[in-house]
Design a protein around this motif. Structure first.
Motif, PDB file in Angstrom:
ATOM      1  N   CYS A  47       0.952  -1.418   0.157  1.00 43.95           N
ATOM      2  CA  CYS A  47       0.110  -0.025  -0.047  1.00 43.95           C
ATOM      3  C   CYS A  47       0.708   1.370   0.033  1.00 43.95           C
ATOM      4  N   GLY A  48       1.966   1.272   0.572  1.00 50.86           N
ATOM      5  CA  GLY A  48       2.789   2.510   0.794  1.00 50.86           C
ATOM      6  C   GLY A  48       4.130   1.962   1.500  1.00 50.86           C
ATOM      7  N   TYR A  49       4.847   3.107   1.826  1.00 54.18           N
ATOM      8  CA  TYR A  49       6.062   2.876   2.647  1.00 54.18           C
ATOM      9  C   TYR A  49       6.076   4.117   3.925  1.00 54.18           C
ATOM     10  N   LEU A  50       6.962   3.337   4.699  1.00 55.50           N
ATOM     11  CA  LEU A  50       6.789   4.364   6.001  1.00 55.50           C
ATOM     12  C   LEU A  50       8.249   4.051   6.694  1.00 55.50           C
ATOM     13  N   ALA A  51       8.553   5.260   7.122  1.00 60.18           N
ATOM     14  CA  ALA A  51      10.144   4.937   7.791  1.00 60.18           C
ATOM     15  C   ALA A  51      10.056   4.040   9.068  1.00 60.18           C
ATOM     16  N   LEU A  52      10.875   3.455   9.152  1.00 54.58           N
ATOM     17  CA  LEU A  52      11.173   2.376  10.371  1.00 54.58           C
ATOM     18  C   LEU A  52      11.008   3.383  11.818  1.00 54.58           C
ATOM     19  N   SER A  53      11.620   4.427  11.683  1.00 55.29           N
ATOM     20  CA  SER A  53      11.296   5.161  13.143  1.00 55.29           C
ATOM     21  C   SER A  53       9.818   5.607  13.462  1.00 55.29           C
TER      22      SER A  53
ATOM     23  N   CYS B 251      11.387  -9.675  -4.480  1.00 57.81           N
ATOM     24  CA  CYS B 251      12.107  -9.740  -3.122  1.00 57.81           C
ATOM     25  C   CYS B 251      13.396  -9.177  -3.068  1.00 57.81           C
ATOM     26  N   VAL B 252      14.248  -9.409  -4.126  1.00 60.21           N
ATOM     27  CA  VAL B 252      15.388  -8.863  -4.193  1.00 60.21           C
ATOM     28  C   VAL B 252      15.596  -7.262  -4.353  1.00 60.21           C
ATOM     29  N   LEU B 253      14.753  -6.746  -5.257  1.00 62.56           N
ATOM     30  CA  LEU B 253      14.400  -5.365  -5.371  1.00 62.56           C
ATOM     31  C   LEU B 253      13.640  -4.602  -4.279  1.00 62.56           C
ATOM     32  N   LEU B 254      12.691  -5.197  -3.564  1.00 63.02           N
ATOM     33  CA  LEU B 254      12.161  -4.830  -2.605  1.00 63.02           C
ATOM     34  C   LEU B 254      13.257  -4.779  -1.155  1.00 63.02           C
ATOM     35  N   HIS B 255      13.862  -5.680  -1.178  1.00 62.55           N
ATOM     36  CA  HIS B 255      14.703  -5.837   0.003  1.00 62.55           C
ATOM     37  C   HIS B 255      15.746  -4.751  -0.205  1.00 62.55           C
ATOM     38  N   GLY B 256      16.532  -4.588  -1.276  1.00 59.32           N
ATOM     39  CA  GLY B 256      17.625  -3.626  -1.226  1.00 59.32           C
ATOM     40  C   GLY B 256      17.040  -2.084  -1.043  1.00 59.32           C
ATOM     41  N   ALA B 257      15.766  -1.965  -1.770  1.00 60.86           N
ATOM     42  CA  ALA B 257      15.180  -0.577  -1.428  1.00 60.86           C
ATOM     43  C   ALA B 257      15.105  -0.103  -0.044  1.00 60.86           C
ATOM     44  N   LEU B 258      14.316  -1.150   0.655  1.00 66.38           N
ATOM     45  CA  LEU B 258      13.933  -1.041   1.861  1.00 66.38           C
ATOM     46  C   LEU B 258      15.227  -0.660   3.021  1.00 66.38           C
ATOM     47  N   LYS B 259      16.211  -1.697   2.721  1.00 61.30           N
ATOM     48  CA  LYS B 259      17.500  -1.406   3.592  1.00 61.30           C
ATOM     49  C   LYS B 259      18.144  -0.253   3.456  1.00 61.30           C
ATOM     50  N   MET B 260      18.079   0.072   2.086  1.00 66.47           N
ATOM     51  CA  MET B 260      18.871   1.563   1.695  1.00 66.47           C
ATOM     52  C   MET B 260      18.170   2.567   2.413  1.00 66.47           C
ATOM     53  N   GLU B 261      17.009   2.768   2.469  1.00 69.49           N
ATOM     54  CA  GLU B 261      16.091   3.845   2.654  1.00 69.49           C
ATOM     55  C   GLU B 261      15.807   3.576   4.098  1.00 69.49           C
ATOM     56  N   ASN B 262      15.917   2.670   4.789  1.00 66.82           N
ATOM     57  CA  ASN B 262      15.688   2.664   6.238  1.00 66.82           C
ATOM     58  C   ASN B 262      14.014   2.519   6.301  1.00 66.82           C
ATOM     59  N   MET B 263      13.478   1.918   5.616  1.00 64.74           N
ATOM     60  CA  MET B 263      11.997   2.127   5.571  1.00 64.74           C
ATOM     61  C   MET B 263      11.399   0.643   5.519  1.00 64.74           C
ATOM     62  N   ALA B 264       9.820   0.801   5.761  1.00 60.92           N
ATOM     63  CA  ALA B 264       9.156  -0.430   5.606  1.00 60.92           C
ATOM     64  C   ALA B 264       8.044  -0.484   4.832  1.00 60.92           C
ATOM     65  N   ALA B 265       7.477  -1.379   4.123  1.00 62.79           N
ATOM     66  CA  ALA B 265       6.505  -1.500   3.159  1.00 62.79           C
ATOM     67  C   ALA B 265       5.139  -1.808   3.892  1.00 62.79           C
ATOM     68  N   LEU B 266       4.130  -1.115   3.917  1.00 68.73           N
ATOM     69  CA  LEU B 266       2.894  -1.389   4.674  1.00 68.73           C
ATOM     70  C   LEU B 266       2.178  -2.197   3.576  1.00 68.73           C
TER      71      LEU B 266
END
Length: 594
Positions: A283-289, A384-399
């Motif tokens: 649905c979207g992306y949020l910062a882990l903080s 999975c590879v694309l999503l994992h790399g993007a979330l790890k670099m941006e320190n975010m989570a996918a809702l």
């Protein structure tokens, strides 16, 4: 999901299987264990396994490990000893599983011929003493065992009365102790005979006999193991979709399997059993903080689906499977956008041979020559590879949306071994399950904020209302570290007197908040022992007086108030005044007692 594999090593397992002189029950059990390891290894060796052999005693052959070869070698060395004792094995399994806690799905797989045992250690003797005394402390271990999933691979034929009587008592044990168990057994055999006047006799004049597939043999045991893996070890396969572009979706596996959630009814109705959908939408992306650490139902690895069998297709089949090209309407206002999307789709779906023959681009021709061979699993593209790399670099989570008004979030998780994986946290059903975010369905983009508004969430505070150095005693080492810190300050008094009482009050308040009153008495005893030790070593008199004063104050009922504070003894004219300290402590206002 940790699993204990238990193998019956009683002498009855050495009997030959009726009608199969080339197999014993013991040899079939070993083949069944090997087949179970093969099935789990095909899923990626995600399961922690332990191996035990049980007779009158239960012996741990291999502790929990993911090295399945170690279990293969150990299972070959299991030898029959004496009679079986199932109850002893179940008690030992509870002790072995204690290290995993109650948050994991714990499983027990038993390979046995359903022996009942003899004398006081038999199952029938246990049921006679257990029924009617379920609430006694002697049987408290059964409440822990009731949280496990117990699967019995029952080796036997239904024409054997020894086996059928064992099945009945095993089921009676599961029902009486309310255990989540299941018995996997072969189907009852049916005689196959000839037609006509032969009367069911074969060419040699012998009577009709059961077919090979219906007998208890290696194939039948493998079928039992397959049924076990299908019911307990099947990964949850879903389609992960990100956005509307057709390339950003792929089949993924969730491990451990996502269990159905029993949602309590609002009124007196029946609870609702909910399962996640076959498609998970980002649905979207949020910062882990911003997400923080909300309460979640379970956590699961998100793994790309790996095709174990590569299918070889001819060029004609490949051309037939290619989707038909869409016919675009020139009069459509969005014709240019649809045409661009169609061109991109055709580019990605283009066959490598077609690219080589066309020769439009030299670079494409070079690449296609090397891509005529089937791609390996590491070379195939996956979301999975694309999503994992993007979330790890941006320190975010996918809702992600798991079902109707049911959400979770996917993030990159790094374990203690510095290995990073894609992890799914399943939140409870509902849209207001993360209080500081508010209603999840009301979240929007930062660009949609009106002028003058801030992007802060509804219940996000500027300053935390609790101490930053909060006390956390999840493990024994944390509590031991805090107590040792107090004792280190105690040995350095009077220079560290203020630090000593600060840490002492910190531990005391945390213990009272958790209802851990026993810790105060244990801490007082430690201070008294430390005082006696320092007195023998000729320590400062003030140090021993402060320790004795702290031990006395910890035992006082008035200091069971979480708002009170233990203060050090005060000096009056160079000496320590105990009365002043007592008065200062008594002056604190009284509140609720814990």
């Amino acid at each position: 999901m940790p699993t204990i594999i238990a193998v019956d090593a009683s002498l009855s397992m050495m009997r030959p299987v009726p009608g199969r002189s080339d197999h014993t029950y013991h040899s079939l059990a070993l083949k069944g264990v090997g087949n179970l390891l093969d099935n789990l290894a095909a899923a990626g060796k995600l399961e922690h396994l332990a191996l035990v052999a049980f007779t009158t005693v239960t012996e741990l052959k291999v502790d929990f490990t993911r090295d399945y070869d170690q279990i293969r070698q150990a299972v070959k060395k299991i030898e029959a000893v004496d009679k079986a004792c199932l109850i002893t094995m179940l008690k030992t399994a509870v002790n072995i599983m204690q290290a995993w806690g109650a948050q994991n799905v714990l499983q027990l797989v038993v390979f046995t011929d359903c022996g009942l045992g003899f004398g006081s250690t038999s199952i029938s003797a246990f049921l006679e003493t257990y029924i009617g005394r379920e609430s006694e402390p002697e049987y408290a271990w059964l409440k822990t065992l009731a949280t496990y999933k117990i699967n019995f691979i029952c080796l036997g034929v239904h024409s054997d009365a020894y086996f059928t009587n064992g099945l009945a008592l095993y089921q009676q044990l599961l029902d009486a102790a309310q255990l989540k168990g299941q018995l996997f057994m072969t189907k009852p055999v049916k005689a196959e005979g000839g037609d006509g006047g032969a009367g069911g006799q074969n060419a040699g004049g012998a009577t009709s006999h059961v077919s090979h597939k219906s007998e208890l043999g290696r194939t039948a045991v493998f079928e039992l193991v397959e049924r076990l893996c299908e019911s307990s070890y099947k990964l949850t396969e879903v389609k992960l979709k990100c956005g509307s572009y057709f390339r950003l979706e792929s089949s993924v596996m969730l491990w451990p399997p996502v269990l159905p959630y029993e949602q309590p009814a609002v009124y007196d109705g029946d609870p609702i059993i909910r399962t996640i959908d076959q498609r998970i939408d980002v649905c979207g992306y949020l910062a882990l903080s911003d997400i923080g650490s909300p309460a979640s139902l379970s956590r699961h690895w998100v793994l790309p689906k790996v095709e174990r069998t590569a299918s070889r297709r001819s060029s004609g089949m490949a051309a037939a499977s290619k989707p038909a090209k869409l016919t675009l309407d020139v009069t459509n206002p969005n014709y240019e956008f649809e045409k661009l999307e169609q061109d991109v789709r055709d580019f990605y779906l283009k066959d490598p041979k077609d690219a080589e023959e066309s020769g439009d681009d030299a670079d494409v021709t070079v690449v296609s020559k090397h891509s005529t061979l089937p791609l390996s699993e590491q070379q195939k593209e996956t979301l999975c590879v694309l999503l994992h790399g993007a979330l790890k670099m941006e320190n975010m989570a996918a809702l992600v949306l798991l079902g109707e008004k049911w959400y979770g979030f996917i993030y990159a998780f790094t374990d203690a071994k510095k290995k990073s994986n894609l992890m799914l946290n399943v939140l409870p059903p509902g849209t207001n399950v993360i209080p500081w975010l508010g209603d999840i369905e009301m979240l929007g983009f930062a660009e949609d904020i009106s002028p003058g508004e801030t992007a802060s969430f509804p219940v996000r505070a500027e300053r935390r209302s609790y101490s930053q150095s909060s006390v956390v005693w999840i493990r024994q080492a944390s509590l031991q570290s805090d107590v040792q810190k107090v004792l280190r300050h105690a040995k350095k008094m009077p220079d560290k007197t203020q630090h000593f009482y600060k840490e002492l009050n910190r531990i005391r308040r945390a213990a009272l908040a958790l209802g851990f009153v026993e810790l105060l008495e244990a801490l007082a005893m430690l201070l008294e022992k430390e005082c006696a030790q320092l007195t023998l070593n000729g320590a400062n008199t003030e140090c021993t007086l402060q320790l004795q004063h702290a031990a006395t104050e910890l035992r006082k009922t008035s200091n069971r108030d979480i708002k009170s504070t233990i203060v050090p003894l005060q000096k009056v004219g160079g000496t320590v005044d105990a009365g002043a300290a007592t008065a200062a402590t008594a002056a604190t206002p009284a509140a609720y007692l814990y």
